[in-house]
Design a protein around this motif. Structure first.
Motif, short mmCIF file in Angstrom:
data_model
loop_
_atom_site.label_atom_id
_atom_site.label_comp_id
_atom_site.label_asym_id
_atom_site.label_seq_id
_atom_site.Cartn_x
_atom_site.Cartn_y
_atom_site.Cartn_z
N LEU A 11 51.01 63.81 9.59
CA LEU A 11 50.83 63.28 8.24
C LEU A 11 49.39 63.58 7.83
O LEU A 11 48.44 63.17 8.50
N THR A 12 49.23 64.34 6.75
CA THR A 12 47.92 64.69 6.23
C THR A 12 47.84 64.29 4.77
O THR A 12 48.85 63.87 4.17
N ARG A 13 46.69 64.43 4.16
CA ARG A 13 46.56 64.06 2.75
C ARG A 13 47.50 64.89 1.88
O ARG A 13 48.05 64.41 0.90
N ASP A 14 47.68 66.15 2.26
CA ASP A 14 48.55 67.04 1.48
C ASP A 14 50.02 66.84 1.81
O ASP A 14 50.89 67.37 1.11
N ALA A 15 50.30 66.16 2.90
CA ALA A 15 51.69 65.89 3.29
C ALA A 15 51.74 64.50 3.91
O ALA A 15 51.98 64.31 5.09
N ARG A 16 51.46 63.52 3.08
CA ARG A 16 51.28 62.15 3.57
C ARG A 16 52.52 61.29 3.49
O ARG A 16 52.56 60.20 4.07
N VAL A 17 53.55 61.73 2.76
CA VAL A 17 54.79 60.96 2.64
C VAL A 17 55.93 61.77 3.23
O VAL A 17 56.19 62.89 2.79
N MET A 18 56.59 61.20 4.22
CA MET A 18 57.73 61.87 4.86
C MET A 18 59.00 61.13 4.47
O MET A 18 59.13 59.92 4.71
N ILE A 19 59.93 61.84 3.84
CA ILE A 19 61.26 61.30 3.59
C ILE A 19 62.13 61.73 4.76
O ILE A 19 62.42 62.92 4.94
N LEU A 20 62.55 60.76 5.55
CA LEU A 20 63.28 61.04 6.79
C LEU A 20 64.76 60.69 6.60
O LEU A 20 65.11 59.53 6.39
N THR A 21 65.61 61.69 6.65
CA THR A 21 67.04 61.49 6.51
C THR A 21 67.73 61.90 7.79
O THR A 21 67.15 62.55 8.66
N GLY A 22 68.98 61.54 7.87
CA GLY A 22 69.74 61.88 9.07
C GLY A 22 70.85 60.87 9.27
O GLY A 22 70.88 59.81 8.64
#
Length: 870
Positions: A607-618
């Motif tokens: 998780l970085t500032r440019d990719a800080r939100v992860m939508i986790l599906t499954g």
């Protein structure tokens, strides 16, 4: 009874244990309550008139178990002792209450849990600020802190007080003190409001600790709400313990900015010290990390888990110490030395307050006897490569106190295995006190004394058959047969007549009897005097003992963390002040212990500032919740100073950790599952900062599909745009994967599965991209749903999957777009309005040529396609 009523009038809120000889007696309502609670026989005694007073009693020697049961039922018990020797008393024996035992004020091992502190806590409020003063009377610890109204619950939960003092009539603290459903809350004690006055508290603190200014403790003028709570706490303690609490340490101020507040939902969801099944610690992070060898270490580890640090320097100091103890030989030497160290903190507290028994003081001496070996192992760790860099180890080594003088004094005075109480068996070694040795010789030399007197009397009287004996009724006697009665000297005094003999005593025999009979009592009195003097000398050194106990506790925790890191293959995390969170081959520390190591699938995460939100599906059962908890536990472990289950971890220190996983209701507070979910989500959105880590699972599932998706979508946007924190959002709303198209820092991930025919294989592996199915029907098949139900569910799914909901981001210019496809459908959501549908409704196909109809159709298709792309 007049004496009883006078003393009871000063302790009306407690059950009074009134000492009468070998029993503690209870009268009136106390007797009736105790008989019901303890199963005692309720009797009565005459009150000097016609009335009968209800009476119940317990033996003094068995009082401990009865006290434990009463206190565990939430009662206060005042102990009223005889304060003078009944043999010397003139008239009524003097009696006074020597202590009042409550759930928060206990010293007995039967009332305490060695692995956790027993806090008595006072709360004071001023505006939005809550002041906390917490004392553990068993250890002498006194802690002060302040928190906002919002964070107050996390402080209460971390301290887990057994008893809480609040100002009478203050009701707005109830929410803070409420316990989760099924858990027993603290005993609530109300006091007059004036006792929380900061000015009175300031004077009481200065007087108690003999300082001219509270700045010596780091307490400032602005800390008035803390000072008020401390004053109320000390005043209450003085009432409970009239004999004083000399072991109470100088107050330790704790600034909340230095620790990470953990709310109830995060503690519960991560199962830090208690499992979701209740107070059981199995299956918790504590159960994995707790390899401590001492009670002090076990208590400190629990405190660390509930109060992760946010200061990188302090965290790294702990990590360096754990790293230095990675050497197997050094760690084994330290742990071997620690093994066998008893609870120095609580034993010292008992010595300081005059409660330690001979056996407990002996245990304290044995524990101090192991301190030189601990110091040697510590020096070895400090001199090892890299050991000098571990400031915690170096600091303890340089200031170490083995308490050799105290240990030597205890061991030289007490026998090797002291008894529980004076008088049961010898407590003091032979050769320590000449007077004691003389009394023991007289007490234990009864047979030799009788033989000597018998020989002397036979020689003096010439009666060869003369016997000297003893029985409990007549004491010592000289027995002469009737045939020799004419030889009896004049100084013989007849005591008893038998069938064929007479029994006599002499003045010298009476004197000997008195000396022998008082010898046992004199031995006990002298042993008690010597022991109490020793206990007082040891208790006077309580500050040294408390310092040693704290050092032992910290070394025990650090060595425990090093032991777990070695056995479980954990690595030292890299802590930064930056934003990024990068974990390579991370594992869940608890779940991996419940299965063979090779069966657990590790996962990478960044998780970085440019990719800080992860939508986790499954799909269901794929392990989304495990991954969420795994990330939270790894971050928390790192910030308590522990190595982590991964091959590499680079962690930007977080100020708050929020974990919302699963669904639950709170019927006690009148909240439904969805209400609890929304309340917890609201708390996160109002409290999280850009440095926080938010782990969410299934927001919005407790309401209609439209409402749920709308809430989940909006929450995700708010965390991305307004808060800007690191976020992992696990969801079955696959529509949320479209957030990645419009929000720059959103990334889609899913937990991989593989379909083999009608079978589904869960791979538990995290990979980029969104999932398009939840495989709920397959999970139902694994759970054993009937085949007919599964078949019907598949039919309905094919119909329902024709409904697609496609919300637009708030960043998009056009309003949310809803597309409806398919022919024969279930109308779950009602008619859907759309510009294309409106145009179709205005056309008359009967007036159109085939070419015109095809042209209109082509334009409508282009319009729909352009709408989707935009």
């Amino acid at each position: 009874m007049q004496q009883y009523r006078e003393i009871k009038s000063r302790h009306q809120d407690a059950i009074l244990f009134f000492r009468m000889g070998d029993f503690y007696e209870m009268f009136y309502e106390d007797a009736e309550v105790a008989s019901r609670t303890l199963g005692l026989t309720l009797t009565s005694r005459n009150n000097g008139g016609a009335s009968e007073v209800p009476l119940a009693g317990v033996p003094v020697k068995a009082a401990g178990e009865y006290l434990r049961r009463l206190v565990q039922h939430g009662f206060r018990v005042s102990i009223c002792e005889q304060t003078e020797d009944p043999r010397l008393a003139k008239g009524i024996v003097k009696r006074e209450v020597v202590e009042t035992i409550t759930p928060g004020a206990a010293y007995s091992d039967a009332l305490l849990d060695g692995t956790r502190n027993n806090y008595l806590c006072a709360l004071s409020r001023s505006g939005d600020a809550i002041g906390f003063a917490a004392a553990d009377l068993s250890t002498g610890e006194l802690r002060l802190t302040e928190a906002s109204m919002f964070d107050a619950e996390s402080v209460v939960s971390r301290l887990a007080p057994r008893e809480v003092i609040v100002s009478r009539g203050v009701s707005d603290l109830d929410q803070i003190l409420r316990s989760p459903a099924g858990e027993e809350g603290p005993l609530l004690t109300e006091r007059d409001g004036w006792e929380f006055d900061p000015a009175l508290g300031r004077d009481l603190l200065r007087q108690r600790f003999q300082v001219s200014s509270l700045e010596a403790f780091g307490i400032e003028e602005k800390d008035s709400v803390i000072i008020g709570a401390a004053g109320a706490l000390l005043r209450y303690i003085d009432e409970l313990q009239p004999a004083g609490t000399p072991h109470l340490t100088r107050p330790k101020i704790e600034r909340t900015a230095g620790v990470m507040p953990l709310d109830e939902m995060t503690r519960r969801n991560l199962e830090l010290v208690e499992s979701m099944r209740g107070a059981d610690t199995s299956g918790t992070l504590l159960s994995v990390l707790d390899k401590t060898l001492t009670p002090m270490g076990a208590r400190m580890l629990r405190q660390w888990l509930l109060a992760p640090l946010v200061d990188r320097a302090r965290i790294e100091a702990r990590l360096d110490a754990v790293d230095a103890l990675g050497d197997t030989l050094i760690r084994s030497a330290l742990r071997e030395a620690l093994d066998g160290v008893r609870d120095i903190e609580r034993l010292g507290g008992k010595a300081a307050t005059g409660r330690a028994s001979p056996r407990e003081l002996g245990a304290l001496g044995d524990s101090m006897g192991r301190l030189p070996a601990v110091h040697a192992a510590l020096e070895r760790a400090r001199s090892a490569p890299g050991g000098s860099d571990a400031v915690l180890l170096s600091g303890h080594a340089s200031s170490w106190d083995s308490c050799g003088d105290l240990c030597g004094e205890i061991r030289s005075l007490l026998v090797e295995r002291p008894p529980v109480a004076i008088g049961d068996e010898p407590s003091i070694r032979e050769g320590v006190d000449s007077a004691l040795d003389e009394w023991r010789a007289l007490r234990d030399g009864g047979k030799d004394g009788i033989a000597r007197i018998q020989s002397e009397e036979r020689k003096r009287t010439g009666i060869s058959s003369l016997k000297v004996g003893y029985n409990k009724v007549f004491g010592y006697f000289i027995e002469v047969s009737n045939s020799n009665s004419h030889l009896v000297p004049a100084d013989y005094q007849r005591r008893q007549t038998l069938t064929g003999a007479e029994r006599y005593v002499t003045p010298s025999l009476k004197e000997y009897e008195e000396r022998v009979l008082t010898a046992a009592e004199s031995v006990e009195d002298r042993e008690r005097e010597l022991f109490e003097n020793l206990r007082a000398r040891v208790g006077a050194q309580i500050s040294r003992l408390q310092s040693v106990a704290q050092a032992i506790a910290e070394l025990d925790v650090l060595s425990s963390l090093a032991e777990v890191a070695s056995s479980e293959g954990y690595v030292k995390p890299e802590l930064t002040d930056g934003f990024d969170l990068e974990i390579t081959a991370g594992r869940h520390p608890v779940v991996e212990r419940m299965m063979p190591r090779e069966k657990f699938i590790p996962n990478d995460l960044a998780l970085t500032r440019d990719a800080r939100v992860m939508i986790l599906t499954g799909p269901n059962m794929a392990g989304k919740s495990t991954i969420l908890r795994q990330v939270g536990l790894i971050v928390l472990m790192a910030q308590i100073g522990s190595f982590v289950p991964a091959t590499r971890a680079r962690i930007g220190v977080v100020d708050r950790l929020f974990t919302r996983v699963g669904a639950s209701d709170n019927l006690v507070r009148g909240q439904s599952t969805f209400m609890v979910e929304m309340s917890e989500t609201s708390a996160i959105l109002h409290t999280a900062t850009g440095r926080s880590l938010v782990l969410l699972d299934e927001i919005g599932r407790g309401t209609s599909t439209y409402d749920g998706i709308s809430i989940a979508w909006s929450v995700s946007e708010h965390l991305h745009d307004q808060v800007g924190c690191k976020t992992i959002f696990a969801t079955h709303y696959h529509e949320l994967t479209q957030l990645a198209d419009s929000l720059v820092a959103v990334r889609n991930y899913n937990v991989q599965v593989r379909e083999i025919g009608d079978q589904v294989l869960f791979l538990h592996r995290l990979e980029p991209g969104g999932a398009d199915r939840s495989y709920g029907i397959e999970v139902g098949r694994l759970a054993g749903l009937p085949p007919a139900v599964l078949t019907r569910a598949k039919e309905l799914l094919r119909v329902l999957e024709a409904e697609q909901i496609v919300p637009r981001s708030a960043h998009a210019s056009s309003p949310p777009l809803a597309v409806r496809a398919g022919g024969d459908q279930l109308a779950l959501f009602g008619p859907l309005a759309h510009p294309v549908v409106d145009k179709l409704g205005k056309m008359d196909p009967n007036t159109m040529t085939p070419l015109q109809a095809l042209d209109v159709l082509a334009r409508l298709v282009d319009e729909v396609k352009s709408g989707r792309e935009s």
